[in-house]
Design a protein around this motif. Structure first.
Motif, PDB file in Angstrom:
ATOM      1  N   THR A  91       0.901  -1.092   0.090  1.00  0.00           N
ATOM      2  CA  THR A  91       0.028  -0.051   0.075  1.00  0.00           C
ATOM      3  C   THR A  91       0.763   1.147   0.057  1.00  0.00           C
ATOM      4  O   THR A  91       0.631   2.201  -0.693  1.00  0.00           O
ATOM      5  CB  THR A  91      -0.837  -0.141   1.177  1.00  0.00           C
ATOM      6  OG1 THR A  91      -1.682  -1.126   1.326  1.00  0.00           O
ATOM      7  CG2 THR A  91      -1.784   1.305   1.377  1.00  0.00           C
ATOM      8  N   TRP A  94       1.980   2.132  -3.383  1.00  0.00           N
ATOM      9  CA  TRP A  94       1.144   2.722  -4.539  1.00  0.00           C
ATOM     10  C   TRP A  94       0.756   4.167  -3.945  1.00  0.00           C
ATOM     11  O   TRP A  94       0.393   4.816  -4.865  1.00  0.00           O
ATOM     12  CB  TRP A  94      -0.191   1.847  -4.571  1.00  0.00           C
ATOM     13  CG  TRP A  94       0.054   0.509  -5.041  1.00  0.00           C
ATOM     14  CD1 TRP A  94       0.023  -0.921  -4.618  1.00  0.00           C
ATOM     15  CD2 TRP A  94       0.485   0.233  -6.432  1.00  0.00           C
ATOM     16  NE1 TRP A  94       0.375  -1.556  -5.522  1.00  0.00           N
ATOM     17  CE2 TRP A  94       0.449  -0.892  -6.699  1.00  0.00           C
ATOM     18  CE3 TRP A  94       0.739   1.198  -7.392  1.00  0.00           C
ATOM     19  CZ2 TRP A  94       1.037  -1.584  -8.085  1.00  0.00           C
ATOM     20  CZ3 TRP A  94       1.011   0.684  -8.714  1.00  0.00           C
ATOM     21  CH2 TRP A  94       1.362  -0.765  -9.022  1.00  0.00           C
ATOM     22  N   ASN A  95       0.511   4.333  -2.547  1.00  0.00           N
ATOM     23  CA  ASN A  95       0.460   5.601  -1.919  1.00  0.00           C
ATOM     24  C   ASN A  95       1.256   6.478  -2.575  1.00  0.00           C
ATOM     25  O   ASN A  95       1.037   7.643  -2.890  1.00  0.00           O
ATOM     26  CB  ASN A  95       0.654   5.656  -0.640  1.00  0.00           C
ATOM     27  CG  ASN A  95      -0.685   5.107   0.016  1.00  0.00           C
ATOM     28  OD1 ASN A  95      -1.734   4.829  -0.676  1.00  0.00           O
ATOM     29  ND2 ASN A  95      -0.873   4.644   1.518  1.00  0.00           N
ATOM     30  N   LEU A  98       0.549   7.493  -5.989  1.00  0.00           N
ATOM     31  CA  LEU A  98      -0.593   8.372  -5.994  1.00  0.00           C
ATOM     32  C   LEU A  98      -0.050   9.843  -5.778  1.00  0.00           C
ATOM     33  O   LEU A  98      -0.747  10.684  -6.401  1.00  0.00           O
ATOM     34  CB  LEU A  98      -1.573   7.935  -4.924  1.00  0.00           C
ATOM     35  CG  LEU A  98      -2.853   6.865  -5.263  1.00  0.00           C
ATOM     36  CD1 LEU A  98      -3.742   6.734  -4.011  1.00  0.00           C
ATOM     37  CD2 LEU A  98      -3.598   7.730  -6.482  1.00  0.00           C
ATOM     38  N   PHE A 114      -6.277   5.226  -8.720  1.00  0.00           N
ATOM     39  CA  PHE A 114      -7.084   4.805  -7.626  1.00  0.00           C
ATOM     40  C   PHE A 114      -8.104   3.689  -8.076  1.00  0.00           C
ATOM     41  O   PHE A 114      -8.374   2.573  -7.533  1.00  0.00           O
ATOM     42  CB  PHE A 114      -7.672   5.924  -7.036  1.00  0.00           C
ATOM     43  CG  PHE A 114      -8.663   5.514  -5.839  1.00  0.00           C
ATOM     44  CD1 PHE A 114      -8.153   5.413  -4.803  1.00  0.00           C
ATOM     45  CD2 PHE A 114     -10.004   5.640  -5.869  1.00  0.00           C
ATOM     46  CE1 PHE A 114      -9.049   5.075  -3.465  1.00  0.00           C
ATOM     47  CE2 PHE A 114     -11.013   5.250  -4.980  1.00  0.00           C
ATOM     48  CZ  PHE A 114     -10.457   4.965  -3.637  1.00  0.00           C
ATOM     49  N   LEU A 117      -6.507   0.503  -8.248  1.00  0.00           N
ATOM     50  CA  LEU A 117      -6.243  -0.185  -6.996  1.00  0.00           C
ATOM     51  C   LEU A 117      -7.578  -0.843  -6.525  1.00  0.00           C
ATOM     52  O   LEU A 117      -7.240  -1.870  -5.782  1.00  0.00           O
ATOM     53  CB  LEU A 117      -5.734   0.804  -5.942  1.00  0.00           C
ATOM     54  CG  LEU A 117      -4.607   1.508  -6.279  1.00  0.00           C
ATOM     55  CD1 LEU A 117      -4.139   2.482  -5.175  1.00  0.00           C
ATOM     56  CD2 LEU A 117      -3.267   0.596  -6.406  1.00  0.00           C
ATOM     57  N   LEU A 124      -6.494  -0.511   0.833  1.00  0.00           N
ATOM     58  CA  LEU A 124      -6.361   0.931   0.958  1.00  0.00           C
ATOM     59  C   LEU A 124      -6.083   1.441   2.444  1.00  0.00           C
ATOM     60  O   LEU A 124      -6.879   0.726   3.201  1.00  0.00           O
ATOM     61  CB  LEU A 124      -7.361   1.471   0.452  1.00  0.00           C
ATOM     62  CG  LEU A 124      -7.923   1.037  -1.195  1.00  0.00           C
ATOM     63  CD1 LEU A 124      -9.346   1.793  -1.329  1.00  0.00           C
ATOM     64  CD2 LEU A 124      -6.812   1.347  -2.114  1.00  0.00           C
ATOM     65  N   THR A 128      -4.154   6.541   1.225  1.00  0.00           N
ATOM     66  CA  THR A 128      -4.560   6.619  -0.123  1.00  0.00           C
ATOM     67  C   THR A 128      -5.660   7.614  -0.359  1.00  0.00           C
ATOM     68  O   THR A 128      -5.571   8.461  -1.563  1.00  0.00           O
ATOM     69  CB  THR A 128      -5.157   5.454  -0.357  1.00  0.00           C
ATOM     70  OG1 THR A 128      -4.395   4.119   0.480  1.00  0.00           O
ATOM     71  CG2 THR A 128      -5.221   4.977  -1.737  1.00  0.00           C
TER      72      THR A 128
END
Length: 630
Positions: A91, A94-95, A98, A114, A117, A124, A128
């Motif tokens: 996570t 990916w955060n 983002l 998003f 995801l 999440l 996020t």
DNA sequence: CTAGGGTTAG
């Protein structure tokens, strides 16, 4: 260290050293493996194959890089597998991706990521969602806001203040005021950020009083709260309140930051409060704000609006980076101070410095031409703006052109110009022509202009007054009276003249006929003294500017209490000999005051700067910088 | 690793 240096020089193709070789990866070469820069999933797969072939641990691939390269491609699942193998917390990776997307020029990428995801069932967390909100805020995407709102509820983040605040902000920015309000009312906890968001929102809507109500009652205030409120007063046309609030902020020993400085300087500019402006300038330099372009630009503007061109030039020269705003402000400053030639020279320098002019730059240039009567140069700039710089003229540019032509006495041409405009002329445009008609005594055209003005802007007192003056100057008293009667019938009231002066950082405001100032008597006394000396120099009150049906002696009484006279006499008795006096007036200086101030500047041997609605008058040794043409 | 101000004209 070496990694950074190499990263900068690495090319997009796979470097030679990464070709399969006989050496077994050592920690050092392993470190080098991290240098792989791949720009597409395809390149990543090639490298991945090599890693497998050479028995290099997969951890040699930087997961965040893998994520950002593959996030929006069909290779998402492949990338995800690598990330799950190499990172502790998927996570987090990916955060951060983002976050980067949301801060980029295409925040929509963050929204797309998003969605992925969610589709792929990635876990999440609250972070996020904050990044997603950030992207939606940049996009003013209120619909997105409602979707995030749903996620917050679903995932149980109702008590996360970061999320709640961000969401209120998003709703506000995207114009979903009701949603913002509802959420705000429902929030179990609020902090200073929540309140600041609401203050800002109310200020933007123009509800300054309501904003102040919130400000006054909120449980906790920080520098940002104070700054927003100060800015709110400035935007709401209440610079005096802004400065008073700033004084209170200082009493609470809060330290102003760059933005506070910008807000207070704007208030100083509006009030011509040079003394406070200078103090803020010094404070700003002490605080290391010198390198902040916006602070410098506001400083420039402050000095220009206080009539201190030299100080403005000083700031301009010292600036490390000048933007189009800096140049435009200087050009405008030179123009309104009767230095049109210099303004045009500065424009050439700006072009040489590769700075692209914008629409504001051209307003300054056209002003410069108009104040200098440079009709042809003005025409050329007007043509050039769209031809050479692709800037579509706005109504203000047309207004400048009408001003240029009618000031120069080309009234017929000015009217033709209005007829041929590509936009519907507004009140300002016709009003400008009307002003030209007064200077060049053209009653016929003035009557045509007023016809349009009565339709476009019937409540603006200024136009009636100019027309009435035109008649009065032609000794057509009945017509003048008729205009004043029309004004009454239309329920239009003359805007009271008001002037302000700043002494020891306190702004004193005088309206015409003001007797409320604590020092009224002293002001009156000094005025009588000055009047004696002025009379010796041949001063005769010019009562033609008083548009009231009253006795001559009454007219004189009114005349002597014009706000600029009161403010200036107050300035004289409350500052040391020789100190320049700076006054700002909401309307144009009247002719009687103009004549009186010329004499006063000579009698007291002081420089008197009056900033009126349109321009600066600098009275010195019995003359004015406007050369009696204004 | 997360939220809330700012510059030129009219």
């Amino acid at each position: 260290m070496s990694r950074c240096a190499l990263l900068l020089t690495s090319s997009s193709t796979v470097p030679e050293t990464h070709q399969p070789n006989s050496r077994k990866p050592t920690p050092e070469t392993l470190e080098n493996t991290l240098l792989y820069t791949f720009k597409s999933p395809f390149e990543l797969k090639q490298i991945h194959a090599q890693i497998i072939k050479t028995n290099t641990p997969t951890s040699a691939l930087r997961p965040s890089h893998v994520a950002s390269v593959c996030a929006l491609t069909p290779s998402f699942p492949y990338a995800r597998k690598i990330i799950q193998l190499t990172a502790n917390h998927e996570t987090d990776i990916w955060n951060s991706c983002l976050k980067d997307f949301s801060e980029s020029d295409s925040p929509n990428d963050a929204v797309r990521l998003f969605n992925r995801l969610c589709t792929y069932g990635v876990c999440l967390n609250a972070f996020t969602l904050t990044f997603l909100i950030k992207a939606c805020t940049k996009l003013s995407d209120g619909l997105g806001g409602r979707i995030v709102h749903g996620f917050i509820e679903k995932l149980g983040f109702q008590s996360n203040l970061f999320l709640q605040n961000s969401l209120v902000h998003l709703y506000v920015v995207s114009g979903e005021v009701d949603n913002a309000r509802q959420l705000f009312d429902k929030m179990p906890d609020r902090d200073v950020v929540t309140w600041n968001i609401m203050i800002k929102h109310l200020v933007k809507r123009g509800d300054v009083d309501e904003a102040y109500g919130l400000f006054a009652t909120m449980p906790e205030r920080n520098v940002r709260s104070w700054t927003s409120m100060i800015m709110g007063f400035v935007r709401g046309g209440r610079p005096k309140d802004a400065i008073e609030l700033f004084t209170r902020m200082e009493e609470e020993r809060l330290c102003p930051n760059e933005v506070t400085v910008v807000a207070v300087l704007a208030a100083c500019a509006d009030l011509c409060a040079l003394d406070l402006g200078k103090k803020i300038h010094e404070f700003s330099n002490r605080s290391g704000f010198k390198r902040n372009v916006r602070v410098c630009n506001t400083l420039l503007d402050m000095y220009i609006k206080c009539g201190c061109l030299e100080a403005a030039c000083g700031v301009f020269e010292e600036m490390e980076n000048r933007t189009v705003v800096s140049w435009s402000a200087m050009i405008q400053g030179l123009a309104t101070n009767g230095k049109g030639e210099e303004a045009l020279t500065l424009f050439s320098k700006m072009i040489q410095s590769q700075i692209k002019p914008n629409e504001v730059t051209f307003i300054g240039l056209l002003h410069a031409c108009s104040h200098m009567g440079m009709v042809n140069a003005g025409r050329e700039y007007f043509a050039s703006m769209s031809r050479d710089y692709g800037i579509v003229p706005q109504i203000e540019h047309y207004g400048c052109m009408v001003d240029l032509l009618s000031r120069a006495g080309l009234l017929k041409e000015a009217r033709e110009f209005i007829k041929n405009m590509h936009i519907k002329p507004n009140g300002v445009v016709w009003g400008t022509l009307l002003g030209g008609c007064r200077v060049h005594k053209n009653i016929e055209l003035a009557e045509e202009a007023i016809k349009h003005l009565l339709e476009l802007d019937p409540l603006n007192d200024g136009y009636y007054i100019v027309l009435s003056n035109i008649y009065a100057e032609a000794k057509r008293w009945e017509d003048a009276a008729r205009v004043r009667k029309l004004m009454r019938e239309n329920g239009v009231k003359k805007t009271p003249g008001s002037s302000s002066i700043s002494v020891n950082s306190v702004v004193h405001e005088f309206v015409a006929g003001d007797e409320t100032h604590p020092q009224t008597e002293a002001i009156q006394e000094r005025w009588e003294e000055l009047l004696e000396e002025m009379r010796i120099k041949g001063y005769v009150p010019n009562t033609s500017v008083v548009l009231l049906d009253i006795e001559e002696s009454e007219k004189v009484r009114f005349l002597f209490r014009h706000s600029e006279k009161l403010a200036i006499v107050f300035g004289l008795i409350s500052t040391a000999n020789g100190t320049p006096i700076r006054v700002m007036k909401n309307l144009r200086v009247c002719e009687d005051c103009h004549a009186a101030l010329k004499l006063i500047s000579e009698i007291v041997d002081r420089e008197i700067v009056v900033r009126d609605r349109n321009r600066f008058h600098c009275f010195k040794n019995g003359a004015c910088s406007c050369k009696d043409f204004w």
